[in-house]
Design an enzyme around this catalytic site. Sequence first.
Site, PDB file in Angstrom:
ATOM      1  N   HIS A   7       0.843  -1.195   0.000  1.00  0.00           N
ATOM      2  CA  HIS A   7       0.000   0.000   0.000  1.00  0.00           C
ATOM      3  C   HIS A   7       0.885   1.256   0.000  1.00  0.00           C
ATOM      4  O   HIS A   7       1.826   1.346   0.787  1.00  0.00           O
ATOM      5  CB  HIS A   7      -0.882  -0.015   1.255  1.00  0.00           C
ATOM      6  CG  HIS A   7      -2.082   0.885   1.166  1.00  0.00           C
ATOM      7  ND1 HIS A   7      -1.964   2.243   1.016  1.00  0.00           N
ATOM      8  CD2 HIS A   7      -3.400   0.609   1.177  1.00  0.00           C
ATOM      9  CE1 HIS A   7      -3.181   2.776   0.961  1.00  0.00           C
ATOM     10  NE2 HIS A   7      -4.068   1.801   1.048  1.00  0.00           N
ATOM     11  N   SER A  64      -7.472   2.313  -4.550  1.00  0.00           N
ATOM     12  CA  SER A  64      -8.389   2.126  -3.420  1.00  0.00           C
ATOM     13  C   SER A  64      -8.898   3.456  -2.892  1.00  0.00           C
ATOM     14  O   SER A  64      -8.285   4.507  -3.105  1.00  0.00           O
ATOM     15  CB  SER A  64      -7.736   1.320  -2.294  1.00  0.00           C
ATOM     16  OG  SER A  64      -6.679   2.037  -1.706  1.00  0.00           O
ATOM     17  N   GLU A 147     -14.204  -4.241   0.540  1.00  0.00           N
ATOM     18  CA  GLU A 147     -13.358  -4.614   1.678  1.00  0.00           C
ATOM     19  C   GLU A 147     -14.184  -4.497   2.955  1.00  0.00           C
ATOM     20  O   GLU A 147     -14.458  -3.384   3.415  1.00  0.00           O
ATOM     21  CB  GLU A 147     -12.134  -3.691   1.765  1.00  0.00           C
ATOM     22  CG  GLU A 147     -11.230  -4.008   2.962  1.00  0.00           C
ATOM     23  CD  GLU A 147     -10.028  -3.083   3.089  1.00  0.00           C
ATOM     24  OE1 GLU A 147     -10.023  -2.014   2.429  1.00  0.00           O
ATOM     25  OE2 GLU A 147      -9.104  -3.427   3.850  1.00  0.00           O
ATOM     26  N   ASP A 180      -9.302  -8.358   4.519  1.00  0.00           N
ATOM     27  CA  ASP A 180      -8.209  -7.714   5.259  1.00  0.00           C
ATOM     28  C   ASP A 180      -8.057  -8.452   6.592  1.00  0.00           C
ATOM     29  O   ASP A 180      -9.019  -8.561   7.360  1.00  0.00           O
ATOM     30  CB  ASP A 180      -8.557  -6.233   5.471  1.00  0.00           C
ATOM     31  CG  ASP A 180      -7.492  -5.474   6.250  1.00  0.00           C
ATOM     32  OD1 ASP A 180      -7.086  -5.956   7.327  1.00  0.00           O
ATOM     33  OD2 ASP A 180      -7.087  -4.388   5.803  1.00  0.00           O
ATOM     34  N   HIS A 183      -9.116  -6.639   9.952  1.00  0.00           N
ATOM     35  CA  HIS A 183     -10.554  -6.594  10.226  1.00  0.00           C
ATOM     36  C   HIS A 183     -11.098  -7.998  10.534  1.00  0.00           C
ATOM     37  O   HIS A 183     -11.923  -8.164  11.434  1.00  0.00           O
ATOM     38  CB  HIS A 183     -11.298  -5.982   9.034  1.00  0.00           C
ATOM     39  CG  HIS A 183     -10.880  -4.582   8.749  1.00  0.00           C
ATOM     40  ND1 HIS A 183     -11.135  -3.539   9.613  1.00  0.00           N
ATOM     41  CD2 HIS A 183     -10.182  -4.041   7.720  1.00  0.00           C
ATOM     42  CE1 HIS A 183     -10.630  -2.420   9.112  1.00  0.00           C
ATOM     43  NE2 HIS A 183     -10.043  -2.692   7.969  1.00  0.00           N
ATOM     44  N   HIS A 206      -5.635  -7.961   1.884  1.00  0.00           N
ATOM     45  CA  HIS A 206      -4.727  -7.079   2.614  1.00  0.00           C
ATOM     46  C   HIS A 206      -4.094  -7.880   3.737  1.00  0.00           C
ATOM     47  O   HIS A 206      -4.816  -8.395   4.605  1.00  0.00           O
ATOM     48  CB  HIS A 206      -5.476  -5.894   3.232  1.00  0.00           C
ATOM     49  CG  HIS A 206      -5.600  -4.721   2.328  1.00  0.00           C
ATOM     50  ND1 HIS A 206      -6.440  -3.661   2.610  1.00  0.00           N
ATOM     51  CD2 HIS A 206      -4.980  -4.422   1.152  1.00  0.00           C
ATOM     52  CE1 HIS A 206      -6.325  -2.766   1.638  1.00  0.00           C
ATOM     53  NE2 HIS A 206      -5.464  -3.213   0.741  1.00  0.00           N
ATOM     54  N   ARG A 212      -1.959  -3.377  13.261  1.00  0.00           N
ATOM     55  CA  ARG A 212      -1.656  -2.533  12.101  1.00  0.00           C
ATOM     56  C   ARG A 212      -0.172  -2.196  11.964  1.00  0.00           C
ATOM     57  O   ARG A 212       0.192  -1.356  11.143  1.00  0.00           O
ATOM     58  CB  ARG A 212      -2.458  -1.221  12.133  1.00  0.00           C
ATOM     59  CG  ARG A 212      -3.942  -1.368  11.839  1.00  0.00           C
ATOM     60  CD  ARG A 212      -4.153  -1.648  10.396  1.00  0.00           C
ATOM     61  NE  ARG A 212      -5.456  -1.229   9.908  1.00  0.00           N
ATOM     62  CZ  ARG A 212      -5.955  -1.628   8.745  1.00  0.00           C
ATOM     63  NH1 ARG A 212      -5.269  -2.447   7.982  1.00  0.00           N
ATOM     64  NH2 ARG A 212      -7.125  -1.206   8.350  1.00  0.00           N
ATOM     65  N   GLU A 241      -0.423  -3.984   4.191  1.00  0.00           N
ATOM     66  CA  GLU A 241      -1.010  -2.720   4.622  1.00  0.00           C
ATOM     67  C   GLU A 241      -0.582  -2.432   6.060  1.00  0.00           C
ATOM     68  O   GLU A 241      -0.962  -3.146   6.988  1.00  0.00           O
ATOM     69  CB  GLU A 241      -2.543  -2.763   4.522  1.00  0.00           C
ATOM     70  CG  GLU A 241      -3.180  -1.423   4.868  1.00  0.00           C
ATOM     71  CD  GLU A 241      -4.689  -1.426   4.673  1.00  0.00           C
ATOM     72  OE1 GLU A 241      -5.177  -0.614   3.890  1.00  0.00           O
ATOM     73  OE2 GLU A 241      -5.370  -2.250   5.300  1.00  0.00           O
TER      74      GLU A 241
END
Length: 294
Positions: A7, A64, A147, A180, A183, A206, A212, A241
Amino acid sequence: MNRLGVHAGLWGFDWSAEGAERAIAGASAARYDLIEIPAVDRSTHDVTVTRRLLDAYGLDAIVSLALGFDDDINTVDPETSSRGEFRLLEAVAFAQEIGASLVTGVTYSAMGRYDRVGSEKGRLNSLAVLRRTADAAARSGVALGLEYVNRYESNLLNTAAQTVEFLSELDADNVLLHLDTFHAHLEEVDVTDPVSIAGARLGYVHASESHRGALGTGAIDWRRFARALADAQYHGPVTVETFSRAIVNPDRAADLGLWRTLWRDADAVAAESYSFLYEQLRAPETSLTGKETK
Ligand code: MN
């Protein structure tokens, strides 16, 4: 072996000519096949710069975006919805202009914390807008991704099962499920579940750590996740990401909830993430042993 992406937000979301070159050169130096680029404002942005840089560095691109509350399509307000539809179509046009094959992200609702449960009318409006957007995208040779995100970032799609149902209602061949891991880790029973639930609808991944931060430093079980992708014969791209408060501008950092600094050197994190992901995906363990012990 899946194609690996990164990303552009690793290097910040600045898509000026200088910002674009920093991100594209960084992705290329770290050996990625593709870069995920934030959709730009086409009224002010010269897309030829992006196209030239992608050619020069030999990278493919994915586009995106995340809708906001002022251009949400998960709504009954026609003006808000129109702004969202316009943004989606602009992103499709940008993708076509730079040769990107996919527009994805939070394309079906606002990305943000809703203060109430979603309405059926808002959901139907989102479906109607996405159906029109998917038609336009198909004419441009572009696919559209949904997503799904965690409960604090949308009230519409929080799980793979919800997304599969939504996709069935949408009934457009060029719309895919974008998974992702950050999530999924928050909302699914097991991070491998959405891979099998999505099945052939899975089109983009992702790779994002539970906090993160850099891959391999959090709670995601990457070994089992890689095994699940291999078992499902998922051959699509997997994109790293991770964002840093030290690099992303303060407004964007606030949108993303980046309150802590987890790393500082984008080039180093890009290279380490590539090696980590490559190792995971190249030789997944032969079976999902350990699943029964979870
Ligand atoms: Mn993501």
